[in-house]
Design an enzyme around this catalytic site. Structure first.
Site, short mmCIF file in Angstrom:
data_model
loop_
_atom_site.label_atom_id
_atom_site.label_comp_id
_atom_site.label_asym_id
_atom_site.label_seq_id
_atom_site.Cartn_x
_atom_site.Cartn_y
_atom_site.Cartn_z
N SER A 179 3.30 -6.82 8.32
CA SER A 179 2.33 -6.85 9.19
C SER A 179 1.91 -5.45 9.94
CB SER A 179 2.71 -7.66 10.36
OG SER A 179 3.81 -7.45 11.25
N LYS A 239 3.94 5.79 5.24
CA LYS A 239 4.08 4.76 4.09
C LYS A 239 3.26 4.71 2.87
CE LYS A 239 6.82 1.70 6.84
NZ LYS A 239 7.96 0.99 6.44
#
Lengths: 323, 323
Positions: B85, B60
């Site tokens: 989250s 990511k």
């Protein structure tokens, strides 16, 4: 044993270079990892030499291959033998399979199935014995007598020590001029080899060992300058239970800078940090080096510190208990 | 959403090369690991691309850095925002800290403390909301309104996809001409990027996704050629719960060869093998790719297969439950 002085020639600089060449096609050059976050936590610059990625998951492959490949072909035909329930047993079985010779491994009858299976998977021929030193030694003597196999001791063997020395030879090409190199100490094979090699290839670097408080025979022996055997050791770092040997003790006395002890909570805390931050699997014995840095911050403050992670063979039951 | 066709330009070959250059000083070039034993078990030659060693522990970081660094300086001054989250929240908070701009992260009020702390440690400014999509979106809209921050979606953003594409650009320099590249699929950012890049840099290589059976919306969407949202997903691979997006779905339809589903036992078995044999820590979402190979041996038999391990962020409680 250990009462009398023994005289022997430690591996020379050239011996270690030759050993690195001898084993180079049969072991991995392991990577060195770092973590910015871990460095911030520890307050120094750390380089983790990852022998957990080594063949059979531990530095032991280096010593086993080097020792076995140093035996003459005629002698080697009879195979090799050892008593070990740990990483050396697997490493020796694998090394023997590379030369297609038998490896006779004496293991205690209560050795965990997972370790027995690992030795078998590399073609090792296992002899079980009662779980005490006398039974192990007598079983080993019998095997040597009947097969003519050459014993390769897990650590108290100069060719094994020479093989482990290649850890430092290699890492000193990956990390230039570290202030410190830390290794765990059990029987002292890794520590001896690393200390000798560092004295040749980076003499200004200090070699420090880390040992569990629950198995602090090396610490006691080192500071009393007198061999003190390991008695009823108790630690989660199950690779570090053994006593020093007739070669490793004098080498350590001469070449090692200091020995630090760490307690069980410090070992577990360090292990967790390695899993969380480096994202690698190591066995508890490997974590003692980070535990030593974290509990001696002043000594290592802002220094360049190499930490040798000795192996990655940990069973899931142990892991679940620790994490 | 997804009902109407949308027309958009996917990242070009040149865009991906530029993205790799743009992020190169801020993310790791991650290593590729192999294991002889694992290859024997699987019956093919496997190369594991280790994004678990990436900054913040997941691929990511690539998309977050690329997207944020592509925003104009004047716009960037207002900061960035997202609702997440998971790993994207940490990655975006870190990327923002590199440019010293605020990152506003909307997280559900029941997000685990460890994830909240991780975002805070990178300087992210957290807004808590009720744990449902409507509350998240309304909280995010409010933040955008009051701060002028630019939203960076976790996966349905072409600059994020372009950043994830660098995984394939990089690995195709490390492993030449693989027969297959496998990635997990959740929202499809990694899969889209990898599939586009592979079409440019190694067109003969097939890109296959692996998805948990308990969250098989991408599989259903792909084979029905119709967007089907993720509903009540249930899997230990908690990074793969989300639905495809308006960009990722059409890209996957066009560029991906096939999608394989794996069940929970296969995921856990694969995870254990990665820990035991590769000695690395990965999150359950990463294990789906090995699970796909092990449950489709004929397809991969004797092939050269790259498996993208997407991340290494797993908490110890989860690990203890699985191992």
């Amino acid at each position: 044993m250990h009462k009398d002085y023994i005289f022997f020639q430690v591996p020379t600089q050239q011996d270690i270079i030759k050993a690195a060449d001898r084993i180079s096609n049969y072991v991995h050059q392991t990577p060195v990892l770092s973590s910015t976050v871990l460095n911030e936590i520890a307050g120094c610059e750390m380089f983790f030499k990852c022998e957990n990625f080594q063949k059979v998951g531990a530095f032991k492959s280096r010593g086993a291959v080097n020792a076995l490949f140093s035996i003459s072909d005629s002698q080697l035909r009879n195979g090799v033998c050892t008593h070990s329930s740990g990483n050396h047993a697997q490493a020796l079985a694998r090394a023997a399979s590379l030369k297609s010779v038998p490896a006779y491994i004496v293991m205690p009858s209560n050795a965990p199935t997972v370790k027995v299976d690992a030795v078998k998977s590399y073609g090792g021929q296992i002899t079980f014995c009662e779980p005490n030193l006398q039974a192990r030694e007598s079983a080993l003597a019998q095997i040597q007598h009947s097969t003519g196999a050459t014993e390769i001791h897990p650590y108290d063997n100069l060719k094994v020590i020479e093989g482990q020395a290649t850890v430092a030879f290699e890492l000193l090409q990956q990390v230039k001029n570290p202030d410190f190199i830390l290794t765990p100490v059990g029987g002292g094979g890794l520590l001896s080899g690393v200390a000798i090699a560092t004295s040749y290839f980076s003499p200004a670097t200090k070699v420090i060992a880390s040992e569990p408080l629950g198995a602090s025979d090396a610490f006691e022996s080192f500071y009393n300058k007198k061999f003190i055997p390991s008695q009823n050791p108790n630690t989660i770092a199950d690779g570090l239970l053994t006593s020093l040997g007739k070669y490793t003790f004098p080498i350590i006395l001469k070449y090692v800078n200091s020995i630090i002890t760490v307690d069980e909570l410090q070992i577990i805390e360090a292990l967790k940090l390695i899993y969380q931050r480096l994202k690698i699997v190591v066995e508890p014995s490997s974590a003692v080096v980070l535990a030593a840095v974290l509990s001696n911050r002043q000594l290592f403050s802002n220094k360049r510190v190499v930490l040798v992670l000795s192996g990655g063979n940990v069973d899931f039951d142990t892991l679940k208990r620790i994490l």
